[in-house]
Design an enzyme around this catalytic site. Structure first.
Site, PDB file in Angstrom:
ATOM      1  N   GLU A  94       0.843  -1.186   0.000  1.00 18.76           N
ATOM      2  CA  GLU A  94       0.000   0.000   0.000  1.00 18.76           C
ATOM      3  C   GLU A  94       0.877   1.235   0.000  1.00 18.76           C
ATOM      4  O   GLU A  94       1.917   1.269   0.656  1.00 18.76           O
ATOM      5  CB  GLU A  94      -0.910   0.003   1.232  1.00 18.76           C
ATOM      6  CG  GLU A  94      -2.031  -1.006   1.095  1.00 18.76           C
ATOM      7  CD  GLU A  94      -3.031  -0.937   2.232  1.00 18.76           C
ATOM      8  OE1 GLU A  94      -4.218  -1.055   1.957  1.00 18.76           O
ATOM      9  OE2 GLU A  94      -2.627  -0.754   3.386  1.00 18.76           O
ATOM     10  N   CYS A 114       4.972  -6.862   8.092  1.00 19.53           N
ATOM     11  CA  CYS A 114       5.979  -6.308   8.999  1.00 19.53           C
ATOM     12  C   CYS A 114       6.226  -7.286  10.134  1.00 19.53           C
ATOM     13  O   CYS A 114       5.312  -7.974  10.571  1.00 19.53           O
ATOM     14  CB  CYS A 114       5.477  -4.968   9.561  1.00 19.53           C
ATOM     15  SG  CYS A 114       6.716  -4.102  10.540  1.00 19.53           S
ATOM     16  N   GLY A 167       5.937  -1.905   6.911  1.00 21.22           N
ATOM     17  CA  GLY A 167       7.293  -2.435   6.990  1.00 21.22           C
ATOM     18  C   GLY A 167       8.256  -1.554   7.742  1.00 21.22           C
ATOM     19  O   GLY A 167       7.961  -0.402   8.082  1.00 21.22           O
ATOM     20  N   CYS A 339      -1.491   7.081   9.365  1.00 21.10           N
ATOM     21  CA  CYS A 339      -0.370   6.345   9.968  1.00 21.10           C
ATOM     22  C   CYS A 339      -0.881   5.117  10.691  1.00 21.10           C
ATOM     23  O   CYS A 339      -1.820   5.189  11.486  1.00 21.10           O
ATOM     24  CB  CYS A 339       0.336   7.210  10.999  1.00 21.10           C
ATOM     25  SG  CYS A 339       1.146   8.583  10.294  1.00 21.10           S
TER      26      CYS A 339
HETATM   27  N1  SAH Z   1       8.405   0.721  10.832  1.00 20.32           N
HETATM   28  C1  SAH Z   1       8.587   2.139  10.775  1.00 20.32           C
HETATM   29  C2  SAH Z   1       7.751   2.838   9.717  1.00 20.32           C
HETATM   30  C3  SAH Z   1       6.326   2.465   9.564  1.00 20.32           C
HETATM   31  S1  SAH Z   1       5.083   3.160  10.561  1.00 20.32           S
HETATM   32  C4  SAH Z   1       8.344   2.758  12.136  1.00 20.32           C
HETATM   33  O1  SAH Z   1       7.943   2.043  13.039  1.00 20.32           O
HETATM   34  O2  SAH Z   1       8.625   3.934  12.315  1.00 20.32           O
HETATM   35  C5  SAH Z   1       5.064   4.879  10.347  1.00 20.32           C
HETATM   36  C6  SAH Z   1       4.682   5.617  11.628  1.00 20.32           C
HETATM   37  O3  SAH Z   1       3.285   5.390  11.975  1.00 20.32           O
HETATM   38  C7  SAH Z   1       5.466   5.128  12.852  1.00 20.32           C
HETATM   39  O4  SAH Z   1       5.831   6.226  13.644  1.00 20.32           O
HETATM   40  C8  SAH Z   1       4.444   4.292  13.569  1.00 20.32           C
HETATM   41  O5  SAH Z   1       4.765   4.080  14.913  1.00 20.32           O
HETATM   42  C9  SAH Z   1       3.205   5.117  13.348  1.00 20.32           C
HETATM   43  N2  SAH Z   1       1.965   4.426  13.656  1.00 20.32           N
HETATM   44  C10 SAH Z   1       1.714   3.108  13.595  1.00 20.32           C
HETATM   45  N3  SAH Z   1       0.447   2.853  13.981  1.00 20.32           N
HETATM   46  C11 SAH Z   1      -0.097   4.051  14.281  1.00 20.32           C
HETATM   47  C12 SAH Z   1      -1.383   4.441  14.709  1.00 20.32           C
HETATM   48  N4  SAH Z   1      -2.345   3.540  14.910  1.00 20.32           N
HETATM   49  N5  SAH Z   1      -1.605   5.755  14.920  1.00 20.32           N
HETATM   50  C13 SAH Z   1      -0.623   6.669  14.695  1.00 20.32           C
HETATM   51  N6  SAH Z   1       0.598   6.354  14.280  1.00 20.32           N
HETATM   52  C14 SAH Z   1       0.867   5.050  14.076  1.00 20.32           C
END
Ligand code: SAH
Length: 347
Positions: A94, A114, A167, A339
């Site tokens: 995606e 992931c 990922g 996110c």
């Molecule tokens: N694996 C990497 C990138 C992917 S996630 C990481 O962990 O940074 C991209 C961002 O979205 C990360 O900061 C992650 O923690 C955040 N994220 C994941 N789930 C979320 C949610 N439900 N609400 C807000 N941010 C979230």
């Protein structure tokens, strides 16, 4: 067979020269694939009309070119966010195109699925399928660019790339670095490293390795908690790399002179109190950094976002202590494109 889109210019040059062909042919091939003259459409080898027919036929024997197809496209009600569920070769991924006043941003996936298992993130839900290749990262960018250009005649082009989809980019380190080389190449899209943000959940050895490459990209670190206890409860990686190790790596990253962004998803009743904010400020004191707050999006784990006044209060504590902070405007929640809402599978 190798993917031609996943080859660097030196790799293509080596191949072309081994065939006894002049070096400029390699640049022509690379420009077909990555140059912004192609409007973001990835051409087939047979469409590379300025190459001699024999060379095209030889390339077709030795390479394929990544194919990306849109299986589903969702458009937010305000029209500013588009989510693409795509099939790239045999993987589902995606990506999200976001339209801001200052230009378009595309958020791409680095893995199908992931391994990191963050309890609040939808990407963790179906486990890990496979790493995406650098060429497959590029395909997502070119697809979004193509779409963005088709959407508006004004020619506003793609400005920023964020590695924040499905990922963990540092768990796919080699392909991530190769992608940065491909997408910033002067004969390709020629994007500046400064327009690329890489987000990690905090893989410590890879943060050191990245720092040593001295890139000008922005590193974003998903912190989400001021203590190991809270962090480990929502992010399994925290058990492997505790906060003091993670922050030591982040301090080392300052050698790039780039300001780190710490991402902090505010989860009601979990990490959003004034005392959490104070602890966070203490943790980050003196660092070249910036905190990006985001009320957690609905994804998994049944978490609720912090209330507006909680978010404001949290930000105020950081501001009072001279920690630069912004509250992220969440785009695309109505189409599960915000996110943490990307899954990278066909549902
Ligand atoms: N694996 C990497 C990138 C992917 S996630 C990481 O962990 O940074 C991209 C961002 O979205 C990360 O900061 C992650 O923690 C955040 N994220 C994941 N789930 C979320 C949610 N439900 N609400 C807000 N941010 C979230």
């Amino acid at each position: 067979m190798r993917d031609l889109l996943d080859c660097t210019l030196p790799e293509i040059t080596e191949y072309i020269q081994a065939l006894g062909q002049p070096k400029y042919r390699a640049e022509q091939v690379f420009f077909h694939l990555h140059g912004n003259g192609n409007g973001g459409v990835i051409p087939k080898i047979s469409e590379m009309q300025n190459l001699p027919k024999a060379l095209r036929e030889q390339l077709e024997k030795d390479f394929f070119v990544t194919e990306i197809d849109i299986l589903k496209e969702l458009i937010s009600t305000d029209g500013n966010t588009r989510k693409f569920l795509t099939k790239i070769n045999d993987a589902y991924a995606e990506s999200v195109l976001m339209r801001y006043k200052h230009g378009d941003t595309v958020c791409i996936s680095t893995q199908a699925g992931c391994k990191m298992g963050c309890t609040f993130c939808a990407s963790a839900e179906s486990g890990f399928h496979r790493n995406l290749t650098a060429g497959e990262y590029c395909a997502q960018v070119y697809l979004a660019k193509n779409h963005a250009e088709a959407l508006q005649a004004s020619g506003q082009s793609l400005k920023n790339i964020v590695l924040m989809g499905c990922g963990e980019p540092l768990d796919n380190f080699g392909e991530t670095i190769k992608f940065i080389e491909l997408i910033t190449h002067p004969k390709g899209l020629n994007l500046s490293q400064r327009n690329i943000t890489l987000s990690t959940c905090g893989l410590v050895p890879q943060i050191y390795a990245l720092a040593d490459l001295n890139l000008k990209i922005t590193l974003a670190v998903s912190l989400h908690a001021p203590t190991d206890e809270i962090r480990a409860a929502i992010m399994p990686i925290a058990k492997k790399y505790p906060l003091d190790e993670l922050l030591r790596a982040c301090k080392y990253y300052e050698k790039t002179r780039r300001r780190i962004t710490f991402e902090y998803a505010l989860i009601k009743g979990v990490n959003d109190s004034v005392s959490h904010a104070k602890a966070l400020a203490k943790l980050l004191r003196g660092m070249l950094c910036h905190v990006n707050l985001i009320p957690v999006n609905k994804a998994r784990g049944g978490f609720s976002p912090a209330a507006q006044n909680e978010v404001r209060g949290f930000a105020a504590v950081l501001e009072d202590r001279n920690i630069p902070v912004t509250v992220r405007r969440s785009l695309g929640a109505d189409i599960d494109a915000a996110c943490g809402q990307l899954r990278g599978e066909c549902k």
